[in-house]
Design a protein around this motif. Structure first.
Motif, short mmCIF file in Angstrom:
data_model
loop_
_atom_site.label_atom_id
_atom_site.label_comp_id
_atom_site.label_asym_id
_atom_site.label_seq_id
_atom_site.Cartn_x
_atom_site.Cartn_y
_atom_site.Cartn_z
N ARG A 231 1.14 20.79 -12.05
CA ARG A 231 0.35 19.68 -11.51
C ARG A 231 1.13 18.97 -10.41
NH1 ARG A 231 -3.86 17.82 -14.74
NH2 ARG A 231 -4.04 18.84 -16.74
N ASN A 232 0.40 18.57 -9.36
CA ASN A 232 0.99 17.85 -8.23
C ASN A 232 0.05 16.73 -7.79
OD1 ASN A 232 3.20 19.66 -8.09
ND2 ASN A 232 1.92 21.10 -6.98
N PRO A 233 -0.10 15.68 -8.59
CA PRO A 233 -1.06 14.64 -8.22
C PRO A 233 -0.58 13.78 -7.04
CG PRO A 233 0.08 14.03 -10.22
CD PRO A 233 0.52 15.42 -9.88
N LEU A 234 -1.54 13.34 -6.26
CA LEU A 234 -1.33 12.40 -5.17
C LEU A 234 -1.96 11.09 -5.62
CD1 LEU A 234 -0.61 11.67 -2.21
CD2 LEU A 234 -2.90 12.47 -1.61
N VAL A 235 -1.20 9.99 -5.55
CA VAL A 235 -1.69 8.68 -5.97
C VAL A 235 -1.71 7.76 -4.77
CG1 VAL A 235 -1.33 6.71 -7.50
CG2 VAL A 235 -0.78 9.01 -8.31
N ALA A 236 -2.89 7.26 -4.42
CA ALA A 236 -3.06 6.25 -3.36
C ALA A 236 -3.32 4.93 -4.06
CB ALA A 236 -4.24 6.62 -2.46
N SER A 237 -2.46 3.92 -3.78
CA SER A 237 -2.54 2.69 -4.57
C SER A 237 -2.20 1.44 -3.77
CB SER A 237 -1.61 2.80 -5.77
OG SER A 237 -0.27 2.89 -5.33
N ALA A 238 -2.49 0.31 -4.40
CA ALA A 238 -2.14 -1.01 -3.87
C ALA A 238 -1.43 -1.77 -4.97
CB ALA A 238 -3.39 -1.75 -3.42
N ALA A 239 -0.51 -2.65 -4.59
CA ALA A 239 0.25 -3.41 -5.57
C ALA A 239 0.59 -4.78 -5.01
CB ALA A 239 1.54 -2.66 -5.95
N VAL A 240 0.99 -5.68 -5.90
CA VAL A 240 1.51 -6.99 -5.52
C VAL A 240 2.90 -7.13 -6.13
CG1 VAL A 240 -0.74 -8.10 -5.27
CG2 VAL A 240 0.39 -8.12 -7.48
N ALA A 241 3.76 -7.87 -5.46
CA ALA A 241 5.12 -8.08 -5.96
C ALA A 241 5.51 -9.54 -5.78
CB ALA A 241 6.11 -7.18 -5.23
N TRP A 242 6.26 -10.02 -6.74
CA TRP A 242 6.79 -11.39 -6.72
C TRP A 242 8.32 -11.29 -6.64
CZ3 TRP A 242 4.81 -16.04 -6.04
CH2 TRP A 242 5.59 -17.14 -6.35
N LYS A 243 8.90 -11.94 -5.65
CA LYS A 243 10.35 -11.89 -5.44
C LYS A 243 11.01 -13.10 -6.10
CE LYS A 243 9.38 -10.04 -0.96
NZ LYS A 243 9.35 -10.40 0.41
N PHE A 244 12.15 -12.86 -6.72
CA PHE A 244 12.91 -13.93 -7.37
C PHE A 244 14.00 -14.42 -6.46
CE2 PHE A 244 11.25 -11.16 -10.65
CZ PHE A 244 10.61 -12.06 -11.47
N LEU B 139 0.87 -1.17 0.00
CA LEU B 139 0.00 0.00 0.00
C LEU B 139 0.91 1.22 0.00
CD1 LEU B 139 -2.59 -1.03 2.74
CD2 LEU B 139 -2.85 -1.19 0.25
N GLU B 140 0.57 2.20 -0.81
CA GLU B 140 1.41 3.40 -0.85
C GLU B 140 0.60 4.64 -1.19
OE1 GLU B 140 3.47 3.61 -5.16
OE2 GLU B 140 4.28 2.07 -3.85
N ALA B 141 1.12 5.75 -0.76
CA ALA B 141 0.59 7.07 -1.11
C ALA B 141 1.79 7.91 -1.53
CB ALA B 141 -0.12 7.71 0.08
N VAL B 142 1.80 8.31 -2.80
CA VAL B 142 2.95 9.04 -3.36
C VAL B 142 2.47 10.34 -3.99
CG1 VAL B 142 4.81 8.94 -5.05
CG2 VAL B 142 4.21 6.89 -3.77
N TRP B 143 3.17 11.41 -3.66
CA TRP B 143 2.88 12.72 -4.20
C TRP B 143 3.89 13.02 -5.30
CZ3 TRP B 143 3.02 17.86 -0.96
CH2 TRP B 143 2.39 18.88 -1.68
N HIS B 144 3.40 13.34 -6.50
CA HIS B 144 4.25 13.65 -7.65
C HIS B 144 4.26 15.16 -7.85
CE1 HIS B 144 4.39 9.45 -9.11
NE2 HIS B 144 3.22 9.38 -8.49
N ILE B 145 5.44 15.73 -8.04
CA ILE B 145 5.58 17.16 -8.32
C ILE B 145 6.24 17.30 -9.68
CG2 ILE B 145 6.58 19.34 -7.57
CD1 ILE B 145 6.54 18.19 -4.70
N MET B 146 5.47 17.79 -10.66
CA MET B 146 5.95 17.90 -12.03
C MET B 146 6.30 19.34 -12.36
SD MET B 146 3.27 15.55 -14.11
CE MET B 146 1.85 15.42 -13.03
#
Length: 189
Positions: free
Chosen positions: A176-189, A163-170
């Motif tokens: 524009r300064n969007p805030l993205v709240a997201s979920a992800a899955v990761a597979w480790k090798f 789970l992450e919340a990341v603020w982008h400053i362009m």
């Protein structure tokens, strides 16, 4: 008087075994964990996260990362997000982001949490105006930075949920300064 040399084949074998002997005597290095993953979430470009309605568009991403050491991750990421126009009656803007970030995490038993920061290229491409719309945003390629919070929940040895919340400053014309709240899955090798 010259010392006798071993036969040519014996010298070649000794020379080939020298790197093996050096590696056997070297200390063991911890294995670097590689991971690949994907995720998605909601994007907010209104400058305020005071209510859920301001998260009106989406973002999707894929990433590869390497654990540089315990609690330090280096990640390369491609993100595709859609942002609203800067003026009324304009088409949405597709933003492609190619970025590199580093995360510093604090470790608990089954989860890790910490800070993430990075930067990269932001490629803003407005969609074609539809019926009743006018072009309001220019096509741009700019640099930007990002930062936020990351939490990783370990599901098993090879799989985790994030789970992450990341603020982008362009550095674009519209600031524009969007805030993205997201979920992800990761597979480790």
């Amino acid at each position: 008087m010259r010392a006798p040399l071993p036969p040519r084949l014996a010298r070649a074998v000794l020379l080939a075994l020298l790197p093996v002997a050096l590696l056997a005597a070297a200390p063991v290095a911890p294995a670097q964990v590689l991971a690949a993953g994907a995720g998605g979430g909601l994007a907010n470009d209104t400058g305020s996260a005071e209510n859920f309605d301001s998260f009106s568009t989406g973002a999707f991403y894929g990433f590869v990362e390497v654990a540089l050491r315990d609690g330090v991750l280096l990640q390369g990421r491609y993100t595709r997000m859609q942002l609203p126009p800067t003026a009324e009656n304009g088409p949405d803007v597709d933003v492609d982001v190619a970025s590199i970030s580093i995360a510093y995490l604090f470790k608990e038993d089954w989860w890790r949490a910490g800070f993430v920061a990075g930067g990269g290229g932001y490629f803003l491409r407005p969609k074609s105006p539809g019926a009743g719309q006018v072009a309001t945003d220019p096509k741009e390629s700019v640099w930007g930075v990002s930062g936020g919070l990351l939490t990783i929940f370990t599901v098993n040895r090879r799989f985790d949920v994030r789970l992450e919340a990341v603020w982008h400053i362009m550095d674009d014309v519209s600031s524009r300064n969007p805030l993205v709240a997201s979920a992800a899955v990761a597979w480790k090798f």
